[in-house]
Design a protein around this motif. Structure first.
Motif, short mmCIF file in Angstrom:
data_model
loop_
_atom_site.label_atom_id
_atom_site.label_comp_id
_atom_site.label_asym_id
_atom_site.label_seq_id
_atom_site.Cartn_x
_atom_site.Cartn_y
_atom_site.Cartn_z
N ASN A 155 78.14 -48.38 5.41
CA ASN A 155 79.55 -48.71 5.64
C ASN A 155 80.42 -47.47 5.77
O ASN A 155 81.63 -47.54 5.58
N LEU A 156 79.82 -46.33 6.13
CA LEU A 156 80.59 -45.09 6.25
C LEU A 156 81.69 -45.20 7.29
O LEU A 156 82.74 -44.54 7.18
N ALA A 157 81.51 -46.00 8.32
CA ALA A 157 82.48 -46.10 9.40
C ALA A 157 83.75 -46.86 8.98
O ALA A 157 84.75 -46.80 9.68
N ARG A 189 79.90 -38.64 3.92
CA ARG A 189 80.59 -38.67 5.22
C ARG A 189 80.58 -37.30 5.89
O ARG A 189 80.33 -37.18 7.09
N LEU A 190 80.86 -36.25 5.13
CA LEU A 190 80.86 -34.91 5.70
C LEU A 190 79.46 -34.51 6.18
O LEU A 190 79.31 -33.87 7.22
N PHE A 228 83.43 -36.19 21.24
CA PHE A 228 84.46 -35.29 20.74
C PHE A 228 84.41 -35.23 19.21
O PHE A 228 83.91 -36.15 18.55
N VAL A 229 84.99 -34.15 18.68
CA VAL A 229 85.04 -34.00 17.22
C VAL A 229 85.77 -35.19 16.59
O VAL A 229 85.33 -35.75 15.58
N SER A 230 86.89 -35.57 17.18
CA SER A 230 87.68 -36.67 16.62
C SER A 230 86.91 -37.98 16.65
O SER A 230 87.00 -38.79 15.71
N THR A 231 86.13 -38.20 17.71
CA THR A 231 85.33 -39.44 17.81
C THR A 231 84.30 -39.50 16.69
O THR A 231 84.11 -40.56 16.07
N ALA A 257 84.46 -37.92 13.80
CA ALA A 257 85.16 -38.08 12.53
C ALA A 257 85.54 -39.53 12.27
O ALA A 257 85.32 -40.06 11.18
N TYR A 258 86.09 -40.19 13.31
CA TYR A 258 86.46 -41.60 13.17
C TYR A 258 85.22 -42.47 12.93
O TYR A 258 85.28 -43.46 12.20
#
Length: 374
Positions: free
Chosen positions: A226-228, A266-267, A282-285, A287-288
């Motif tokens: 469930n990390l997402a 998560r990290l 992308f980095v943001s993708t 991360a989300y």
């Protein structure tokens, strides 16, 4: 954890080692000391059956994959053999039916059924994956009344899910078990079985290490899957798994707390994705994808953890910035370390594995961490 002694011996068997016309007879011969097999009506040429077995000293654990068939343990077999132990049948997928006199019991996916080999029975296997846990009568004589009373019944209760998790983990980690660990695991399983059958204060106290190791196994798997979800936090975990905050805080104490564990996992997931040259997101993708909704906070936490920014990890993904240790302590680790012996929550709350649908093995694995126990 480094094992200083050799690993336990795993005994492997497969009917695929025989010609297709010989497979059923070969398996019948292997099962003869326990029961007689009846050739299924759908039998044509081949019969697939395999198992992996190991011994924990009075506890024989066998992981089976068997085509559907019928079996029977007769009074003649009971007289001819000295096998009079109990067996817990854990149905990982499919169904298991057992009959004795006029009594018929069905165990579906996720159920644990207790059967005594000192009494005759008839059974029908409809599925592919089972685990049998054989309990030596001498070793378990101290709980014989409880075991005999539960004969031919599906085990239930708030702690049964933890017993199921413990058995699953033993099977999945069998290749990691050393000879030195057998005694600890055998005692832990015995304590967990005793408290599942009779949850007295003494039994709860004795089973604390095994209970908490199983609770932690369940919670970590739930977190991983469930990390997402941005809402993944203590309250969400407690509500989903039906446990108290006190219990959850207790089992994660050695990890620095629940929130720290979630952030670390998560990290690690983000770092693995960012350093993968085949991952073009992308980095943001990324991360989300792993539950970070605040990019500034994510970048700061990532740099604090690894010493460089997510963008640097993404741009230099072929460089070995840091060697990640993504492995988590296993159930064996927690049972074999004195730090795992922490007191149970005084409110009596239990982090329990959830009730299971009738499903395939994969569906069962996915469902195990996503529904609460009834």
């Amino acid at each position: 954890m480094e094992n200083k002694s050799k690993s336990v011996e795993l005994i492997e068997y497969s009917t695929l080692d025989f010609e297709s016309q010989q497979q059923f007879d070969a398996f019948s011969q292997a099962a003869a000391p326990i029961c007689d097999l009846k050739k299924p009506h759908s039998f044509n040429s081949g019969f697939r059956a395999k198992f992996s077995a190991f011994d924990l000293g009075g506890i024989d654990i066998i992981d089976w994959e068997v085509d559907p068939t019928n079996s029977e343990r007769t009074n003649d077999q009971i007289k001819k053999t000295d096998l009079d132990n109990w067996a817990i049948w854990f149905v990982r997928s499919g169904c298991f039916y057992n009959e004795y006199n006029d009594r018929s019991v069905k165990a579906k996916t996720g159920d644990l059924m207790l059967v005594s080999h000192a009494r005759p029975w008839k059974s029908r296997w409809e599925g592919q994956s089972f685990v049998s846990v054989g309990l030596d009568r001498d070793k378990f004589s101290w709980m014989a009344p409880s075991l005999d009373e539960a004969n031919l019944s599906v085990l239930n209760g708030s702690l049964t899910g933890l017993l199921r998790t413990f058995i699953s983990t033993l099977v999945d980690e069998a290749h990691k078990i050393s000879e030195d660990q057998k005694q600890i695991l055998s005692r832990s399983f015995s304590d967990l079985l005793a408290v599942s059958l009779d949850p007295t204060a003494d039994n709860l106290r004795n089973a604390t290490p095994a209970l908490n190791a199983s609770r932690l196994t369940i919670a970590r798997e739930f977190i991983r899957k469930n990390l997402a979800r941005p809402e993944l936090n203590v309250d969400f975990i407690c509500k989903s798994l039906g446990t108290s905050r006190r219990t959850l805080y207790s089992v994660f104490e050695e990890h620095g707390g629940v929130a720290k564990y979630i952030k670390t996992v998560r990290l690690q997931a983000c770092y693995k994705a960012l350093s993968d040259a085949a991952d073009l997101r992308f980095v943001s993708t990324i991360a989300y994808q792993y539950g970070f909704t605040n990019m500034s906070l994510f970048s700061r936490q990532f740099k604090d953890q690894y010493g460089f920014s997510p963008k640097e990890a993404h741009d230099c993904r072929t460089a070995d910035h840091v060697r990640l240790n993504t492995s988590s302590p296993t159930l064996l680790d927690h049972l074999c370390r004195s730090t795992s012996c922490i007191a149970p929550a005084s409110d009596g709350a239990n982090l329990t594995a959830p009730s299971l649908p009738e499903a395939s093995t994969r569906e069962y694995d996915e469902a195990t961490m996503s529904k609460t126990t009834a």
